[in-house]
Design a protein around this motif. Structure first.
Motif, PDB file in Angstrom:
ATOM      1  N   HIS A 217       0.836  -1.216   0.000  1.00  0.00           N
ATOM      2  CA  HIS A 217       0.000   0.000   0.000  1.00  0.00           C
ATOM      3  C   HIS A 217       0.863   1.255   0.000  1.00  0.00           C
ATOM      4  N   ALA A 218       1.958   1.244   0.755  1.00  0.00           N
ATOM      5  CA  ALA A 218       2.849   2.404   0.798  1.00  0.00           C
ATOM      6  C   ALA A 218       3.468   2.658  -0.573  1.00  0.00           C
ATOM      7  N   HIS A 219       3.884   1.608  -1.247  1.00  0.00           N
ATOM      8  CA  HIS A 219       4.464   1.765  -2.586  1.00  0.00           C
ATOM      9  C   HIS A 219       3.440   2.338  -3.567  1.00  0.00           C
ATOM     10  N   ILE A 220       2.211   1.862  -3.473  1.00  0.00           N
ATOM     11  CA  ILE A 220       1.161   2.388  -4.353  1.00  0.00           C
ATOM     12  C   ILE A 220       0.964   3.874  -4.093  1.00  0.00           C
ATOM     13  N   ASN A 221       0.919   4.268  -2.829  1.00  0.00           N
ATOM     14  CA  ASN A 221       0.697   5.678  -2.482  1.00  0.00           C
ATOM     15  C   ASN A 221       1.808   6.583  -2.986  1.00  0.00           C
ATOM     16  N   TYR A 222       3.040   6.080  -2.969  1.00  0.00           N
ATOM     17  CA  TYR A 222       4.181   6.904  -3.383  1.00  0.00           C
ATOM     18  C   TYR A 222       4.535   6.729  -4.860  1.00  0.00           C
ATOM     19  N   GLY A 223       3.710   5.974  -5.552  1.00  0.00           N
ATOM     20  CA  GLY A 223       3.934   5.806  -6.981  1.00  0.00           C
ATOM     21  C   GLY A 223       5.145   4.959  -7.317  1.00  0.00           C
ATOM     22  N   VAL A 224       5.530   4.082  -6.390  1.00  0.00           N
ATOM     23  CA  VAL A 224       6.670   3.191  -6.607  1.00  0.00           C
ATOM     24  C   VAL A 224       6.141   1.803  -6.964  1.00  0.00           C
ATOM     25  N   SER A 225       6.860   1.104  -7.802  1.00  0.00           N
ATOM     26  CA  SER A 225       6.399  -0.214  -8.227  1.00  0.00           C
ATOM     27  C   SER A 225       6.216  -1.147  -7.024  1.00  0.00           C
ATOM     28  N   HIS A 226       5.065  -1.783  -6.998  1.00  0.00           N
ATOM     29  CA  HIS A 226       4.763  -2.721  -5.917  1.00  0.00           C
ATOM     30  C   HIS A 226       4.792  -4.166  -6.404  1.00  0.00           C
ATOM     31  N   GLU A 227       5.159  -4.369  -7.655  1.00  0.00           N
ATOM     32  CA  GLU A 227       5.042  -5.676  -8.289  1.00  0.00           C
ATOM     33  C   GLU A 227       5.836  -6.760  -7.559  1.00  0.00           C
ATOM     34  N   ASP A 228       7.086  -6.468  -7.227  1.00  0.00           N
ATOM     35  CA  ASP A 228       7.919  -7.488  -6.585  1.00  0.00           C
ATOM     36  C   ASP A 228       7.357  -7.899  -5.229  1.00  0.00           C
ATOM     37  N   ILE A 229       6.896  -6.914  -4.468  1.00  0.00           N
ATOM     38  CA  ILE A 229       6.371  -7.209  -3.132  1.00  0.00           C
ATOM     39  C   ILE A 229       5.090  -8.032  -3.241  1.00  0.00           C
ATOM     40  N   PHE A 230       4.198  -7.609  -4.124  1.00  0.00           N
ATOM     41  CA  PHE A 230       2.931  -8.322  -4.241  1.00  0.00           C
ATOM     42  C   PHE A 230       3.149  -9.732  -4.779  1.00  0.00           C
ATOM     43  N   SER A 231       4.126  -9.903  -5.650  1.00  0.00           N
ATOM     44  CA  SER A 231       4.446 -11.246  -6.158  1.00  0.00           C
ATOM     45  C   SER A 231       4.933 -12.149  -5.030  1.00  0.00           C
ATOM     46  N   MET A 232       5.672 -11.583  -4.082  1.00  0.00           N
ATOM     47  CA  MET A 232       6.115 -12.360  -2.924  1.00  0.00           C
ATOM     48  C   MET A 232       4.918 -12.874  -2.138  1.00  0.00           C
TER      49      MET A 232
ATOM     50  N   TYR B 135      -8.660  -2.613   3.944  1.00  0.00           N
ATOM     51  CA  TYR B 135      -9.150  -3.709   3.102  1.00  0.00           C
ATOM     52  C   TYR B 135      -7.980  -4.536   2.574  1.00  0.00           C
ATOM     53  N   LEU B 136      -6.958  -3.863   2.058  1.00  0.00           N
ATOM     54  CA  LEU B 136      -5.819  -4.576   1.486  1.00  0.00           C
ATOM     55  C   LEU B 136      -5.126  -5.430   2.543  1.00  0.00           C
ATOM     56  N   VAL B 137      -4.881  -4.857   3.708  1.00  0.00           N
ATOM     57  CA  VAL B 137      -4.159  -5.574   4.757  1.00  0.00           C
ATOM     58  C   VAL B 137      -4.978  -6.753   5.283  1.00  0.00           C
TER      59      VAL B 137
ATOM     60  N   SER C  39      -8.047 -16.526  -8.896  1.00  0.00           N
ATOM     61  CA  SER C  39      -9.145 -15.565  -9.033  1.00  0.00           C
ATOM     62  C   SER C  39      -9.078 -14.492  -7.951  1.00  0.00           C
ATOM     63  N   GLU C  40      -8.727 -14.894  -6.724  1.00  0.00           N
ATOM     64  CA  GLU C  40      -8.620 -13.929  -5.630  1.00  0.00           C
ATOM     65  C   GLU C  40      -7.554 -12.876  -5.938  1.00  0.00           C
ATOM     66  N   PHE C  41      -6.394 -13.322  -6.408  1.00  0.00           N
ATOM     67  CA  PHE C  41      -5.306 -12.377  -6.677  1.00  0.00           C
ATOM     68  C   PHE C  41      -5.577 -11.546  -7.925  1.00  0.00           C
ATOM     69  N   GLU C  42      -6.246 -12.142  -8.908  1.00  0.00           N
ATOM     70  CA  GLU C  42      -6.609 -11.364 -10.101  1.00  0.00           C
ATOM     71  C   GLU C  42      -7.550 -10.223  -9.727  1.00  0.00           C
ATOM     72  N   LYS C  43      -8.512 -10.525  -8.870  1.00  0.00           N
ATOM     73  CA  LYS C  43      -9.448  -9.495  -8.410  1.00  0.00           C
ATOM     74  C   LYS C  43      -8.711  -8.416  -7.619  1.00  0.00           C
ATOM     75  N   LEU C  44      -7.822  -8.857  -6.729  1.00  0.00           N
ATOM     76  CA  LEU C  44      -7.096  -7.912  -5.886  1.00  0.00           C
ATOM     77  C   LEU C  44      -6.155  -7.046  -6.711  1.00  0.00           C
ATOM     78  N   ARG C  45      -5.499  -7.642  -7.694  1.00  0.00           N
ATOM     79  CA  ARG C  45      -4.612  -6.858  -8.557  1.00  0.00           C
ATOM     80  C   ARG C  45      -5.381  -5.748  -9.282  1.00  0.00           C
ATOM     81  N   GLY C  46      -6.612  -6.052  -9.671  1.00  0.00           N
ATOM     82  CA  GLY C  46      -7.421  -5.048 -10.357  1.00  0.00           C
ATOM     83  C   GLY C  46      -7.793  -3.874  -9.465  1.00  0.00           C
ATOM     84  N   GLU C  47      -7.652  -4.070  -8.141  1.00  0.00           N
ATOM     85  CA  GLU C  47      -8.006  -3.015  -7.183  1.00  0.00           C
ATOM     86  C   GLU C  47      -6.782  -2.275  -6.642  1.00  0.00           C
ATOM     87  N   LEU C  48      -5.583  -2.689  -7.077  1.00  0.00           N
ATOM     88  CA  LEU C  48      -4.363  -2.094  -6.540  1.00  0.00           C
ATOM     89  C   LEU C  48      -4.086  -0.737  -7.191  1.00  0.00           C
TER      90      LEU C  48
END
Length: 437
Positions: free
Chosen positions: A57-72, A109-111, A92-101
């Motif tokens: 969530h912090a990476h999303i807020n600061y406009g930094v890539s969150h891909e590596d963390i979320f993949s973990m 909600y995210l946590v 399906s759960e992660f696909e839905k969540l990725r669409g909301e990131l």
């Protein structure tokens, strides 16, 4: 008999820990209701899922890539599912969540998805039903739990699903938004479930074999506490012991439900039982149940000859309340009183507080001592053992520890001494050795 079993993050860190949990649940048919935290650390250098979600969530807020963390996060859950041969549709759960990131996603909600997905996997693994905390744990708009509504909802859901897994740590606001508790909130969820279902025992499974007499980071191999009362535990929790979230005690205490702290990795050990009263006491039992403490307090001493103590003290307390600095302890003398306050609460307002006390109370002097640590010796048996406080003070004096303040509760459950921060760990070791040797 009905047992509610709550498992912390370390008990759910990976597939091997899931297997231990299943063995524990299946070893006792009374363990019908399970509350889980999000998957925790597998080893010291690992990360908790909750921490990774906050970081995402912090990476999303600061406009930094969150891909590596979320993949973990994804890989952790896929690894648990696949190693255990489960079939839950995480994709399906992660696909839905990725669409909301995006920056609109609420952090709560995210946590909360950490507990949600852990519970989903555990539900399938145990063959139990799944009850979402979002459907039965309700908060008011002020962030406080609506206990009456929550208890009724859990009881109603349990009728249709008597064996179930529920995620801890979160619930919903009146507007339907997910709201998370403070860290360790899954302890509260477990206690709420135990209360709602009138459980006989609330088991809290973690990575320690019960509550220890002292912090193992300070005292080497401290003794476990086999039995402790709710009142003693609240004293120790308030003074820094961190086995249980303090708010988790109240729902079970209200119903007189025994609370048992157990070790997932050593399930044969009895752990610590927490009860309302302990009827039979052995004369051989130590007067001290446990020792705990906290650093970084400030003592404000107000001196005024022939003062009206009640009026002056009341004015000083109102000033501190205005600055949102809660008072931990008060000691009174004929012409003075001392207030013990968290140093953090006075970090930016100390001189303003002193100025207001001088203006309102008109004292002869206001003295400040900072860098103070509070150490508490807690024990229900102390009032019946003459000389306990003398032994405590003697032990500290013999080791050259200067006591800056002394406080004792009206119920005589604890004796609290203030020492300098630099003497904090030494004071705990001295008291532990003095009462267990």
């Amino acid at each position: 008999m009905l047992k509610v079993a709550k498992f912390g993050g370390s008990s759910l860190a990976g597939a091997e820990q899931f297997r231990k949990v299943k063995q524990i649940i299946e070893s006792d048919p009374a363990r019908m209701c399970v509350v889980v935290s999000a998957a925790g650390k597998r080893h010291k250098k690992d990360s908790k899922i909750t921490d990774l979600l906050y970081l995402t969530h912090a990476h999303i807020n600061y406009g930094v890539s969150h891909e590596d963390i979320f993949s973990m996060i994804e890989q952790r859950y896929y690894g648990i599912r696949d190693e255990l041969g489960l079939h839950y549709d995480l994709e399906s759960e992660f696909e839905k969540l990725r669409g909301e990131l995006n920056q609109d996603i609420p952090v709560d909600y995210l946590v909360s998805r950490g507990e949600y997905l852990t519970a989903r996997l555990m539900s399938e693994y145990l063959g139990f039903g799944f009850i979402d905390a979002a459907e039965c744990v309700f908060f008011n708009y002020d962030g406080q739990i609506n206990y009456e509504k929550t208890y009724a909802a859990i009881a109603e859901r349990a009728v249709h699903s008597p064996r179930f897994v529920m995620p801890g740590f979160y619930g919903v606001m009146p507007n339907g938004a997910i709201h998370v508790m403070t860290r360790g909130g899954s302890d509260i969820t477990g206690a709420i479930v135990a209360n709602a279902l009138d459980a006989d025992i609330y088991e809290n499974w973690t990575d320690v074999s019960g509550i220890l007499m002292a912090d193992p980071r300070i005292v080497e191999n401290p003794r476990p506490i086999p039995r402790i009362t709710y009142a003693e535990l609240r004293e120790m929790a308030f003074m820094g012991a961190s086995v249980l979230h303090e708010e988790s005690i109240l729902p079970v205490k209200e119903k007189g439900i025994s609370l048992n702290i157990r070790n997932t990795n050593r399930p044969d050990e009895p752990g610590t039982f927490i009860v309302e009263h302990i009827e039979s006491e052995s004369e051989l039992e130590r007067p001290i149940t446990g020792i705990a403490g906290r650093r970084n307090f400030t003592i404000l001493t107000v001196l005024k000859r022939n003062m009206n103590a009640s009026t002056t003290l009341c004015n000083a307390l109102e000033i501190l309340d205005r600055y949102h600095a809660s008072v931990e302890h008060i000691t009174l003398g004929l012409d003075s009183f001392a207030l013990v306050v968290s140093s953090a609460a006075l970090e930016n307002t100390l001189y303003d507080v002193i100025a207001d006390i001088q203006k309102t109370c008109r004292p002869d002097d206001v003295r400040v001592q900072d860098g103070i640590a509070l150490v508490a010796a807690v024990g229900r048996k102390m009032p019946a053992r003459p000389g306990t406080s003398g032994k405590l003070f003697q032990a500290l004096g013999e080791h050259g520890l200067n006591i800056r303040t002394i406080a004792q509760g009206a119920d005589e459950l604890s004796i609290i001494v203030g020492v300098e921060n630099c003497d904090f760990e030494k004071a705990i070791r001295v008291l532990y050795d003095g009462f267990t040797g």
